[in-house]
Design a protein around this motif. Structure first.
Motif, PDB file in Angstrom:
ATOM      1  N   LEU A 185      48.016  45.137  45.681  1.00  0.00           N
ATOM      2  CA  LEU A 185      47.830  46.135  46.728  1.00  0.00           C
ATOM      3  C   LEU A 185      48.559  47.436  46.413  1.00  0.00           C
ATOM      4  CD1 LEU A 185      48.423  43.844  49.852  1.00  0.00           C
ATOM      5  CD2 LEU A 185      46.248  44.374  48.731  1.00  0.00           C
ATOM      6  N   ASP A 186      48.059  48.538  46.982  1.00  0.00           N
ATOM      7  CA  ASP A 186      48.789  49.802  46.901  1.00  0.00           C
ATOM      8  C   ASP A 186      50.008  49.724  47.811  1.00  0.00           C
ATOM      9  OD1 ASP A 186      48.150  51.084  49.656  1.00  0.00           O
ATOM     10  OD2 ASP A 186      46.181  50.496  48.910  1.00  0.00           O
TER      11      ASP A 186
ATOM     12  N   THR B 178      57.947  36.401  44.420  1.00  0.00           N
ATOM     13  CA  THR B 178      57.666  37.771  44.011  1.00  0.00           C
ATOM     14  C   THR B 178      58.491  38.160  42.793  1.00  0.00           C
ATOM     15  OG1 THR B 178      57.580  40.076  44.766  1.00  0.00           O
ATOM     16  CG2 THR B 178      59.409  38.731  45.583  1.00  0.00           C
ATOM     17  N   HIS B 179      58.021  39.187  42.088  1.00  0.00           N
ATOM     18  CA  HIS B 179      58.833  39.774  41.015  1.00  0.00           C
ATOM     19  C   HIS B 179      59.389  41.123  41.456  1.00  0.00           C
ATOM     20  CE1 HIS B 179      55.057  41.980  40.557  1.00  0.00           C
ATOM     21  NE2 HIS B 179      55.783  42.915  39.963  1.00  0.00           N
ATOM     22  N   ASP B 180      59.022  41.559  42.666  1.00  0.00           N
ATOM     23  CA  ASP B 180      59.363  42.881  43.178  1.00  0.00           C
ATOM     24  C   ASP B 180      60.608  42.796  44.067  1.00  0.00           C
ATOM     25  OD1 ASP B 180      59.494  45.296  44.635  1.00  0.00           O
ATOM     26  OD2 ASP B 180      57.331  45.592  44.495  1.00  0.00           O
TER      27      ASP B 180
ATOM     28  N   LEU C 101      53.671  30.125  52.864  1.00  0.00           N
ATOM     29  CA  LEU C 101      54.052  30.294  51.459  1.00  0.00           C
ATOM     30  C   LEU C 101      53.230  31.438  50.884  1.00  0.00           C
ATOM     31  CD1 LEU C 101      55.542  29.425  48.933  1.00  0.00           C
ATOM     32  CD2 LEU C 101      53.890  27.607  48.610  1.00  0.00           C
ATOM     33  N   ALA C 102      53.903  32.536  50.547  1.00  0.00           N
ATOM     34  CA  ALA C 102      53.225  33.746  50.071  1.00  0.00           C
ATOM     35  C   ALA C 102      53.565  33.985  48.606  1.00  0.00           C
ATOM     36  CB  ALA C 102      53.648  34.937  50.918  1.00  0.00           C
ATOM     37  N   ASP C 103      52.553  33.887  47.760  1.00  0.00           N
ATOM     38  CA  ASP C 103      52.727  34.035  46.311  1.00  0.00           C
ATOM     39  C   ASP C 103      52.285  35.433  45.885  1.00  0.00           C
ATOM     40  OD1 ASP C 103      53.062  33.607  43.595  1.00  0.00           O
ATOM     41  OD2 ASP C 103      51.108  32.645  43.355  1.00  0.00           O
ATOM     42  N   GLU C 104      53.249  36.309  45.589  1.00  0.00           N
ATOM     43  CA  GLU C 104      52.981  37.701  45.200  1.00  0.00           C
ATOM     44  C   GLU C 104      51.961  38.343  46.157  1.00  0.00           C
ATOM     45  OE1 GLU C 104      54.579  39.288  42.963  1.00  0.00           O
ATOM     46  OE2 GLU C 104      55.230  37.957  41.364  1.00  0.00           O
TER      47      GLU C 104
ATOM     48  N   PHE D 179      47.841  34.091  48.797  1.00  0.00           N
ATOM     49  CA  PHE D 179      47.890  34.264  47.345  1.00  0.00           C
ATOM     50  C   PHE D 179      47.687  35.732  46.951  1.00  0.00           C
ATOM     51  CE2 PHE D 179      46.355  29.926  48.102  1.00  0.00           C
ATOM     52  CZ  PHE D 179      47.250  29.188  47.340  1.00  0.00           C
ATOM     53  N   GLN D 180      48.116  36.052  45.743  1.00  0.00           N
ATOM     54  CA  GLN D 180      47.982  37.416  45.230  1.00  0.00           C
ATOM     55  C   GLN D 180      46.521  37.850  45.166  1.00  0.00           C
ATOM     56  OE1 GLN D 180      49.867  38.025  41.418  1.00  0.00           O
ATOM     57  NE2 GLN D 180      49.004  40.038  41.131  1.00  0.00           N
TER      58      GLN D 180
END
Length: 232
Positions: A177-178, A204-206, A169-172, A94-95
């Motif tokens: 993070l830098d 992600t939004h990136d 499952l990776a949420d943002e 998670f984020q």
């Protein structure tokens, strides 16, 4: 031919917000994730990304439609059975890391293994091995507030791998993070995909982060509006 590991069929999620008020977070979302794929789900705020993540991760059930996890309709399972399947099949990153601040890195990674019945010795051995793999062998006794953001996310990835699930499952995962730490986390996820053959589902939004995936699915108003194939 690779099999479908997660399949969403015409999934709707409608939240009732009060008398006569409904919010349609998902509107007929259909998605197939095959074994060993790396996909990214992108979309602006309010597009349904978080709800889609909950559905893909079997954290919630749809209002309409079906979600099949390894061929099993999650809406027809008891929560206790669903929790067991999640614990074995899906590792979550998670984020906000979601580490327990009173536990050490080692204890955080050991925790999910309790629910799968591993002995304390085996839990400790595996957690130590995983923390070494993510480059934190010298930080196993540190608590989250003694670690940088990038280190905390690496602990979270080690925890996600604790029961050796086929799906991550990776949420943002880079959202807090830098850029240097974010790059390190994405390299870890890419290695899990390429070297350990894990299925990775990235929300992600990136767009730069999403480019690590094989395919990007663009979400708008609760449904997929475009798919971009990247692999190469």
């Amino acid at each position: 031919m690779k099999k479908d590991i997660i399949k969403l069929e015409d999934v709707w999620k409608i939240y009732k917000m009060g008398k006569g008020v409904e919010v349609q977070a998902l509107r007929g979302l259909s998605l197939e994730v095959k074994d060993e794929e790396f996909i990214a789900i992108m979309g602006p705020s309010g597009s349904g990304k978080s709800t889609a993540m909950n559905m893909v991760g079997a954290l919630d059930i749809p209002t309409r439609g079906r979600i099949l996890l390894d061929g099993k309709d999650i809406a027809k399972l008891y929560e206790s059975d669903l929790a067991q399947i999640r614990g074995k099949k899906i590792g979550f990153v998670f984020q906000k890391f979601n580490l327990i601040n009173t536990l050490s890195a080692l204890e955080n990674v050991m925790l999910p293994m309790i629910f799968q019945g591993l002995t304390e010795r085996k839990r400790k051995e595996r957690a130590t091995m995983l923390l070494n793999k993510v480059g934190l062998g010298d930080r196993i006794n540190h608590k989250p507030n003694e670690l940088s953001g990038g280190q905390q996310q690496r602990v979270a990835i080690a925890r996600a791998l604790s029961n050796d699930p086929p799906i991550i499952l990776a949420d943002e995962p880079t959202g807090n993070l830098d850029s240097t730490s974010g790059k390190m986390i994405m390299e870890l996820l890419s290695n899990l995909h390429h070297k350990q053959k894990k299925t990775i589902i990235l929300v992600t939004h990136d767009e730069d982060v999403a480019k690590a995936a094989d395919d990007i699915y663009f979400l708008r108003d609760g449904t997929i509006v475009k798919k971009q194939h990247l692999r190469r």
